[in-house]
Design an enzyme around this catalytic site. Structure first.
Site, PDB file in Angstrom:
ATOM      1  CG  ASP A  33    -108.831  22.989  22.011  1.00  0.00           C
ATOM      2  OD1 ASP A  33    -107.835  22.273  22.266  1.00  0.00           O
ATOM      3  OD2 ASP A  33    -108.774  24.021  21.330  1.00  0.00           O
ATOM      4  CG  ASP A  37    -112.810  23.581  27.099  1.00  0.00           C
ATOM      5  OD1 ASP A  37    -111.736  23.798  27.708  1.00  0.00           O
ATOM      6  OD2 ASP A  37    -113.143  24.169  26.057  1.00  0.00           O
ATOM      7  CB  SER A  82     -79.707  43.428  34.428  1.00  0.00           C
ATOM      8  OG  SER A  82     -78.608  44.130  34.009  1.00  0.00           O
ATOM      9  CG  LEU A  83     -78.344  38.899  30.898  1.00  0.00           C
ATOM     10  CD1 LEU A  83     -79.120  38.337  29.724  1.00  0.00           C
ATOM     11  CD2 LEU A  83     -77.241  37.929  31.303  1.00  0.00           C
ATOM     12  CD  GLU A 112     -80.119  29.837  27.879  1.00  0.00           C
ATOM     13  OE1 GLU A 112     -81.223  29.941  28.425  1.00  0.00           O
ATOM     14  OE2 GLU A 112     -79.045  30.030  28.475  1.00  0.00           O
ATOM     15  CE  LYS A 114     -81.192  40.291  26.931  1.00  0.00           C
ATOM     16  NZ  LYS A 114     -82.375  41.131  27.072  1.00  0.00           N
ATOM     17  CG  ASP A 116     -88.211  41.898  24.047  1.00  0.00           C
ATOM     18  OD1 ASP A 116     -87.967  42.257  25.217  1.00  0.00           O
ATOM     19  OD2 ASP A 116     -88.390  42.703  23.116  1.00  0.00           O
ATOM     20  NE  ARG A 135     -84.479  42.721  35.918  1.00  0.00           N
ATOM     21  CZ  ARG A 135     -83.694  42.980  34.899  1.00  0.00           C
ATOM     22  NH1 ARG A 135     -82.814  42.084  34.508  1.00  0.00           N
ATOM     23  NH2 ARG A 135     -83.801  44.103  34.241  1.00  0.00           N
ATOM     24  CE1 TYR A 223     -83.162  33.933  33.066  1.00  0.00           C
ATOM     25  CE2 TYR A 223     -85.122  34.385  31.764  1.00  0.00           C
ATOM     26  CZ  TYR A 223     -84.264  34.717  32.802  1.00  0.00           C
ATOM     27  OH  TYR A 223     -84.518  35.817  33.564  1.00  0.00           O
ATOM     28  CE  LYS A 310     -80.723  43.891  24.623  1.00  0.00           C
ATOM     29  NZ  LYS A 310     -81.654  44.913  24.913  1.00  0.00           N
ATOM     30  CB  CYS A 404    -117.723  59.184   6.262  1.00  0.00           C
ATOM     31  SG  CYS A 404    -117.594  57.387   6.314  1.00  0.00           S
ATOM     32  CB  CYS A 407    -121.635  56.892   4.580  1.00  0.00           C
ATOM     33  SG  CYS A 407    -121.268  57.900   6.018  1.00  0.00           S
ATOM     34  CB  CYS A 422    -118.210  58.037  10.179  1.00  0.00           C
ATOM     35  SG  CYS A 422    -119.797  57.927   9.343  1.00  0.00           S
ATOM     36  CB  CYS A 428    -121.613  54.565   8.078  1.00  0.00           C
ATOM     37  SG  CYS A 428    -119.955  54.625   7.427  1.00  0.00           S
TER      38      CYS A 428
HETATM   39  P1  AMP Z   1     -81.690  43.264  30.415  1.00  0.00           P
HETATM   40  O1  AMP Z   1     -83.169  43.389  30.706  1.00  0.00           O
HETATM   41  O2  AMP Z   1     -81.277  43.878  29.136  1.00  0.00           O
HETATM   42  O3  AMP Z   1     -80.858  43.597  31.602  1.00  0.00           O
HETATM   43  O4  AMP Z   1     -81.471  41.709  30.156  1.00  0.00           O
HETATM   44  C1  AMP Z   1     -81.562  40.796  31.201  1.00  0.00           C
HETATM   45  C2  AMP Z   1     -82.856  40.053  31.097  1.00  0.00           C
HETATM   46  O5  AMP Z   1     -82.925  39.269  29.922  1.00  0.00           O
HETATM   47  C3  AMP Z   1     -83.006  39.063  32.193  1.00  0.00           C
HETATM   48  O6  AMP Z   1     -83.515  39.647  33.352  1.00  0.00           O
HETATM   49  C4  AMP Z   1     -83.963  38.080  31.620  1.00  0.00           C
HETATM   50  O7  AMP Z   1     -85.268  38.423  32.027  1.00  0.00           O
HETATM   51  C5  AMP Z   1     -83.899  38.284  30.129  1.00  0.00           C
HETATM   52  N1  AMP Z   1     -83.618  37.055  29.388  1.00  0.00           N
HETATM   53  C6  AMP Z   1     -84.295  36.655  28.295  1.00  0.00           C
HETATM   54  N2  AMP Z   1     -83.827  35.507  27.813  1.00  0.00           N
HETATM   55  C7  AMP Z   1     -82.828  35.120  28.623  1.00  0.00           C
HETATM   56  C8  AMP Z   1     -81.963  33.992  28.659  1.00  0.00           C
HETATM   57  N3  AMP Z   1     -82.027  33.031  27.721  1.00  0.00           N
HETATM   58  N4  AMP Z   1     -81.052  33.923  29.637  1.00  0.00           N
HETATM   59  C9  AMP Z   1     -80.975  34.895  30.577  1.00  0.00           C
HETATM   60  N5  AMP Z   1     -81.763  35.986  30.604  1.00  0.00           N
HETATM   61  C10 AMP Z   1     -82.680  36.109  29.640  1.00  0.00           C
HETATM   62 ZN    ZN Z   2    -119.557  56.869   7.313  1.00  0.00          ZN
END
Ligand code: AMP
Ligand code: ZN
Length: 667
Positions: A33, A37, A82-83, A112, A114, A116, A135, A223, A310, A404, A407, A422, A428
């Site tokens: 690192d 840097d 969306s999915l 794949e 998903k 979050d 999005r 993805y 899910k 507290c 103390c 406190c 303390c």
């Molecule tokens: P939802 O938000 O429930 O409509 O799910 C759709 C979202 O899942 C998409 O907009 C992606 O941002 C997200 N996502 C996460 N992983 C994946 C993946 N492997 N393939 C496609 N979408 C994904």
């Molecule tokens: Zn204290």
């Protein structure tokens, strides 16, 4: 012969890009690192001295610097769908049946994880990142390019055989470890903790100051690839190609031709997902072949060729056997739940965070209750609910202590706040030790060799009561301490000395003023430039600063009003700590290098004429219409047709007003 400046800059950029890629995409760093840097600093120096070689895709943009005042909305060229979600294998099997009815040819699926986080669309033109758009509603989203450029796993320049114009779709995530660390320091400084990594990632993208974004270790997991003439015909190839161009595509995906294979993938990751560095909330199954996808098409919301499965949150029932109270460095007294030990997602859970009294009353928690415990991105799990029908007859309400626990002094209730404090700041022990530990911590003064244990040792042997005492320590004084070997005492003294060069914003954060976390310290430091100006600021002047509210302003005024704090500051100044920002070097006036500019939409800070003057004053030229000769389009609110025309041309760089201003150095 010595190399020209341009060659040096280019060489450094290439090397830093490669190391970035090794570290953030492959997770396989090949240099230290420190080394990294040093090279980055050298590059920044050269670029500052030679702004004529500035580019928006130099590795130096990873540290941020651009301020975006508002994020313009932009229509996606390819809609971001969306999915559809399924919650059982049955639902997934029904989906597969529906597809088999429509498609005669043999099917294959990719599986794949998903991820979050927040979805993002990254547009590349001629191998360079042009924009990053959230999005939004799927049809248009917000342009957050400057912030996304700071994310190390987003390639700014591609390698290999990429198409001329395309977009990569990915998820921006905040790794769990980083999230936990941020929350610990927030709770410590009296700020409410963030909800979860996803919200924090999404909030980060909308921060105005990209320097703050750069400090958050966000990652982008790709993805998908969308575009008109893609050089492949299956999703699996798309992922492999994206990987070869430099994107971070987790190598967890599989290809299978059977539902059985899909189920195996689900079962495997339902077990293993808690070992991943980032959160995943399910699996995404997609038809692999693009021509089959085309035949299936989309519903109004989602592709018919993909389905998410899910995972259920890991939850378990246990009993709440007690509540204890911890005193933090700001004096905040926070409750911690003690549980009947229970196995959850592979680890034994004994405690859960209750963060504040508000949760206790919101859930109507009582001692003896049967509770649901859930594990998300946090280190310690949280109580998600109470099973009221199982409440024992002898359940007792939870009494917040009046005094507290450390103390014994009477606790203070602040209006509008769920937790109590406190007030015994100077007497303390957990507060005193907490302040020193915070001051020395990695994100503050980063003094090597001072952990919680050393702080306790220094405190108990009466050597250190305040941060300023650290700078009076001598080798001779600490050497006799138990467990302090000669080597570690030398390291300690060296570490303390080294901390004197930490920049003002770190010092300000290290002072441990209530509600002044890292982000706030950064804003205050860049606004006031030094402690003297900050101390002189009135309440009204403080709340006029972006992101500084009344609570923070009052806390600052209270802090500076106390004699013991003034004494600390005086001693720390005398010890040689940085209480002023270092001056920024001035920019040369030809930053726009003859590039042609055009404006569309309403500008917030400039009139059109002022804007055009600024272009000329900084060495650029103005055009009156979009054409192949146009280099830069600056987009204000409610842009006109020029925006679509410029996107059509494909080679025009699109900037917000703020990006334009920061480029010419006058934001
Ligand atoms: P939802 O938000 O429930 O409509 O799910 C759709 C979202 O899942 C998409 O907009 C992606 O941002 C997200 N996502 C996460 N992983 C994946 C993946 N492997 N393939 C496609 N979408 C994904
Ligand atoms: Zn204290």
């Amino acid at each position: 012969m010595s190399k020209s400046v341009k060659e040096q800059i280019e060489e450094l950029r290439r090397a830093l890009e490669r190391h970035n890629y090794n570290y953030y995409v492959l997770d396989r760093p090949t240099i230290s690192d420190f080394d990294f840097d040093q090279r980055l600093k050298r590059l920044q120096q050269l670029e500052r001295a030679h702004p004529e070689f500035a580019t928006t895709d130099s590795p130096s943009v990873r540290v941020g610097g651009t301020v975006t005042k508002n994020f313009p909305s932009l229509k996606h060229r390819y809609r971001m769908y969306s999915l559809d979600n399924s919650y059982s294998k049955e639902e997934l099997a029904n989906w597969e049946q529906r597809i088999r009815k429509r498609i005669d040819s043999p099917l294959a699926f990719t599986c794949e994880l998903k991820y979050d986080g927040v979805s993002i669309s990254l547009t590349y033109k001629k191998g360079r990142l042009k924009r990053a758009v959230t999005r939004g509603d799927g049809i248009s989203g917000d342009v957050v390019t400057a912030n996304v450029r700071t994310i190390r796993s987003v390639p700014l320049k591609l390698s290999g055989d990429y198409p001329e114009y395309f977009a990569v779709r990915g998820e921006i995530v905040l790794p769990i470890a980083a999230f936990n660390e941020m929350n610990e320091s927030r709770v410590e400084s009296g700020e409410p903790p963030y909800m979860n990594p996803r919200n924090t990632a999404s909030g980060s993208l909308k921060l105005q100051d990209s320097t703050v974004v750069a400090q958050r270790p966000l990652a982008c997991l790709a993805y998908g690839v969308v575009g008109a003439d893609l050089p492949f015909s299956t999703h699996r190839e798309a992922l492999q190609k994206a990987r070869s161009w430099g994107f971070k595509v987790p190598d967890t995906d599989i290809l299978t031709d059977s539902l059985e294979g899909v189920f195996q993938f689900i079962d495997k990751w339902d077990r293993k997902r808690l070992q991943l560095p980032y959160e995943v909330d399910g699996v995404v199954v997609k038809v692999n072949d693009f021509s089959q996808r085309e035949a299936l098409g989309f519903t109004s919301k989602a592709p018919r060729w993909a389905m998410a499965y899910k995972f259920r949150a890991e939850r378990i029932q246990t009993a709440l056997v007690g509540v204890s109270y911890q005193v933090g460095r700001t004096g905040a007294v926070t409750p911690v739940a003690h549980l009947q030990p229970v196995l959850l997602a592979g680890t034994t859970v004994k405690r859960a965070s209750l963060h504040n009294e508000g949760i206790i009353s919101k859930l109507d928690l009582r001692l003896g209750d049967a509770v649901w415990v859930e594990k998300g991105g946090e280190i310690i799990p949280k109580i998600a609910g109470v099973c009221l029908d199982l409440r024992p007859k002898d359940s007792r309400p939870i009494a917040y202590p009046e005094h507290c626990p450390a103390c014994g002094i009477e606790l203070l209730c602040l209006p509008g706040e769920a937790i109590r404090y406190c007030p015994n700041q100077t007497g303390c022990p957990p507060q005193i030790k907490g302040r020193i530990a915070h001051f020395a911590s990695r994100r503050a003064m980063d003094i090597e060799g001072i952990g919680a244990e050393t702080v306790a040792l220094l405190y108990e042997s009466d050597l250190v009561r305040t941060p300023a005492d650290l700078y009076d320590l001598t080798r001779e004084a600490i050497l006799p301490l138990v467990r302090m070997a000669a080597k570690s005492s030398d390291n300690l003294i060296a570490g303390i000395k080294k901390s004197k060069s930490k920049p003002f914003e770190k010092v300000l954060y290290a002072l441990g003023i209530r509600f002044v976390g890292e982000t706030v310290a950064h804003q205050l430091a860049s606004h006031f430039k030094g402690l003297d100006a900050l101390q002189r600021a009135s309440f009204d002047e403080l709340i006029a600063v972006y992101e500084i509210g009344e609570r923070i302003a009052q806390s600052l005024i209270d802090f500076f009003g106390k004699a013991e704090n003034q004494d600390q500051i005086r001693r720390l100044k005398a010890a040689g700590l940085q209480f002023e920002m270092r001056a920024e070097p001035s920019k040369k006036r030809d930053v726009l290098q003859g590039k042609t500019h055009l404006f569309t939409g309403r500008l917030a800070q400039l009139t059109r004429d002022e804007a055009k003057e600024m272009v000329v004053a900084n060495g650029g030229k103005n055009l009156s219409a979009v054409s192949g000769k146009l280099d830069v389009l600056v987009v204000g609110a409610q842009p006109g047709s020029k925006l679509a025309q410029a996107q059509e041309v494909g080679t025009v760089e699109i900037l917000t007003e703020a990006e334009f201003l920061s480029r010419i150095g006058s934001s």
